[in-house]
Design an enzyme around this catalytic site. Structure first.
Site, PDB file in Angstrom:
ATOM      1  N   ASN A  37       0.746 123.079  44.691  1.00 52.73           N
ATOM      2  CA  ASN A  37       0.645 122.095  45.761  1.00 52.73           C
ATOM      3  C   ASN A  37       1.982 121.397  45.967  1.00 52.73           C
ATOM      4  O   ASN A  37       2.335 121.021  47.081  1.00 52.73           O
ATOM      5  CB  ASN A  37      -0.431 121.068  45.420  1.00 52.73           C
ATOM      6  N   ASP A  88      -4.226 124.035  40.284  1.00 51.82           N
ATOM      7  CA  ASP A  88      -4.115 122.586  40.264  1.00 51.82           C
ATOM      8  C   ASP A  88      -4.194 122.023  41.683  1.00 51.82           C
ATOM      9  O   ASP A  88      -3.653 122.597  42.626  1.00 51.82           O
ATOM     10  CB  ASP A  88      -2.777 122.188  39.627  1.00 51.82           C
ATOM     11  N   HIS A 131      -5.733 119.657  47.774  1.00 52.23           N
ATOM     12  CA  HIS A 131      -4.658 118.848  48.335  1.00 52.23           C
ATOM     13  C   HIS A 131      -3.597 119.663  49.080  1.00 52.23           C
ATOM     14  O   HIS A 131      -2.600 119.090  49.516  1.00 52.23           O
ATOM     15  CB  HIS A 131      -3.983 118.027  47.231  1.00 52.23           C
ATOM     16  N   GLU A 150      -9.240 123.383  40.858  1.00 46.25           N
ATOM     17  CA  GLU A 150      -9.476 121.961  40.631  1.00 46.25           C
ATOM     18  C   GLU A 150      -9.724 121.316  41.994  1.00 46.25           C
ATOM     19  O   GLU A 150      -8.781 121.038  42.731  1.00 46.25           O
ATOM     20  CB  GLU A 150      -8.274 121.298  39.947  1.00 46.25           C
TER      21      GLU A 150
END
Length: 525
Positions: free
Chosen positions: A139, A230, A234, A275
């Site tokens: 990200n 991860d 986002h 996640e």
């Protein structure tokens, strides 16, 4: 016998894990694919995964910092525990202790060892039937990454790899992660949803997307079986105003679909688990189709609440709601990823205020649920840890003496637990928490329905009890948990007439009535 059960005996574990069901059967279109080059594992595999912070795990060179050779050295411990896979927190070069701000996506943190050490770890894990996934933090990068340093120049070809404020940008807008969104460098501002040290990559840029697929393919070539992704929600969930918008979710899902497709060109059975920090099953569900697995945050919160309160509360309803939402979104082609806590959350025993009976019940529920459960290192010996984050990631306790050879010393312990909370102290004690975890994990290996079955919550008419059936085509069991400190009784369906497994002595079944001592879990068949 279903197509899934026929192939379970012949396919390797990772194929089953990546494409088979957490609940349900393997889609026919996938069942025709041949075995991949993942580690072969016996039918008795548990399907349980184990999260490792390498820095805190085991030190083989005496510098006080855990290393990749330390993970290799403890593979036999993991095998004896019964886990089928390990997730390594970030192993890439990084300026931080935790590694979630990467400076080289194709390198190894020097404190952890070399690429040769990593390749040896993967090889040795596969020999033991243990799969390996690594944290992939894409990200954002570190602000020390060469890409970002180059991008500070408006004329750089990397400029578009990051997001820069425009004259009309609201520089005070909060990020979706709850932090300051815009960060200053000289006269310019860039976007970093977590911190200024972690500038977000711009996934509207074609070159960024292409590069990140290449990064995934690079590690697949090194032998990894997949990735923990991860901050998966986002990628496009940047500002607080983006959160929950259908367009935001659609763009995230489109990217992860593109990513999976790119990886499957190299490894058709690649395992991905995202996640996705979302408060409800409905918010998690859209990510199942591109990823196959997401960490079940709502379930983790409820499992701990039910254990603490000694009541099932909303848990039964949540289980029903969860798997309905997941099936509606992804059919049967998903694998749930339940857990109790991870490196970002206070450790389970701390959340339960040190009550080991409640800890055991939380573990018993976790390890009898569908999917592929995750255990955070040290959870199985009862390590404590409260915020800030560093205190959740303290050295794993192997020996009674924290200064013994191999113990990591990357930070001082704040939990102040004695030597009785260690593998050495617990490994041969049949009453220990470690023995309890080992027993439950091996139950999943022994009973196919616990590992691979679907779930049907059973009404107990008693809030102190939680019960559910776990079923495959040829394996059917009833799991009953007494969450309370008092003996409880339950009348099971007559098709379940034998007590097969129990966590405590004193269980009785007479005249169709099951009596469970305090804090006991029973598996009936």
């Amino acid at each position: 016998m279903s197509p899934y059960r026929n192939r379970l005996r012949s396919l390797v574990f990772l194929f089953t894990l990546a494409l088979g069901p957490g609940v349900g059967i393997l889609p026919a279109a996938l069942a025709a694919e041949g075995p991949p080059s993942a580690p072969a594992i016996a039918q008795s595999g548990s399907g349980v995964w184990y999260e490792i912070f390498v820095r805190a795990w085991y030190d083989t060179n005496g510098d006080g910092i855990g290393d990749l050779n330390g993970v290799t050295a403890k593979l036999d411990y993991l095998q004896s525990l019964g886990v089928s896979g390990i997730w390594l927190m970030p192993i890439n070069p990084s300026p931080s202790y935790h590694g979630y701000d990467v400076t080289d996506y194709e390198g190894i943190n020097r404190q952890y060892g070399t690429m040769q050490d990593f390749e040896r770890l993967v090889s040795e894990a596969h020999k033991r039937g243990i799969a390996v996934i690594i944290d992939l933090v894409i990200n954002h990068t570190s602000d020390q990454h060469p890409w970002f340093k180059a991008a500070l120049d408006p004329a750089s070809p990397y400029r578009g790899w990051y997001t820069w404020a425009k004259p009309d940008t609201d520089l005070k807008a909060p990020s979706a992660a709850g932090s300051v969104a815009w960060h200053r460098n000289g006269q310019q501002y860039y976007f970093g949803g977590f911190t200024g040290a972690m500038p977000d990559l711009n996934y509207d840029d074609t070159e960024v997307r292409r590069e990140m697929v290449k990064v995934g393919q690079f590690w697949l070539a090194k032998g990894v079986d997949g990735f923990r992704l991860d901050a998966a929600r986002h990628i496009y969930d940047d500002l607080r105003t983006d959160t929950g918008k259908p367009e935001t979710v659609r763009k995230n899902v489109a990217w992860w679909s593109e990513f999976r497709h790119g990886l499957q060109e190299r490894k058709p059975d690649v395992y991905l688990v995202g996640e996705v920090t979302a408060p409800s099953p409905a918010a998690l569900a859209p990510y199942l189709k591109p990823l196959g697995s997401v960490f079940n945050f709502p379930l983790a919160e409820q499992l701990i609440a039910s254990a603490r309160k000694e009541r099932q509360g909303q848990l039964g309803e949540l289980l029903d709601t969860t798997y309905k939402a997941f099936r509606d979104a992804a059919g049967d082609a998903f694998v749930d990823a339940p857990f109790l806590s991870n490196h970002d959350q206070e450790r389970v025993l701390s959340q339960l205020n040190g009550d080991t009976q409640h800890m055991r019940m939380a573990a018993a529920m976790l390890l009898t649920l569908p999917g592929r459960p995750y255990v955070y290192y040290g959870e199985e010996i009862g390590m404590l840890g409260r915020k800030p984050d560093e205190n959740l990631r303290e050295p794993m306790r192997w020996q009674r003496d924290p200064q013994a050879s191999g113990e990591t010393r990357w930070k001082a312990s704040t939990a102040k637990q004695g030597g009785e909370v260690s593998v050495q102290a617990e490994q041969d004690d049949p009453s220990s928490l470690l023995h309890f975890y080992r027993t439950l994990i091996h139950w999943r290996a022994e009973v196919p329905a616990l590992r691979d079955g679907d779930i049907r919550v059973v009404s107990t008419h008693n809030d102190r009890l939680l019960a559910y059936e776990r079923n495959t085509a040829d394996s059917h069991v009833l799991v009953v948990h007494n969450l309370s400190g008092k003996t409880q009784t339950f009348v099971p369906d007559t098709k379940f007439s034998d007590v097969r497994l129990r966590t405590q002595p004193g269980v009785t079944l007479a005249k169709g009535k099951l009596m469970l001592p305090a804090y006991t879990t029973v598996v009936m068949q």
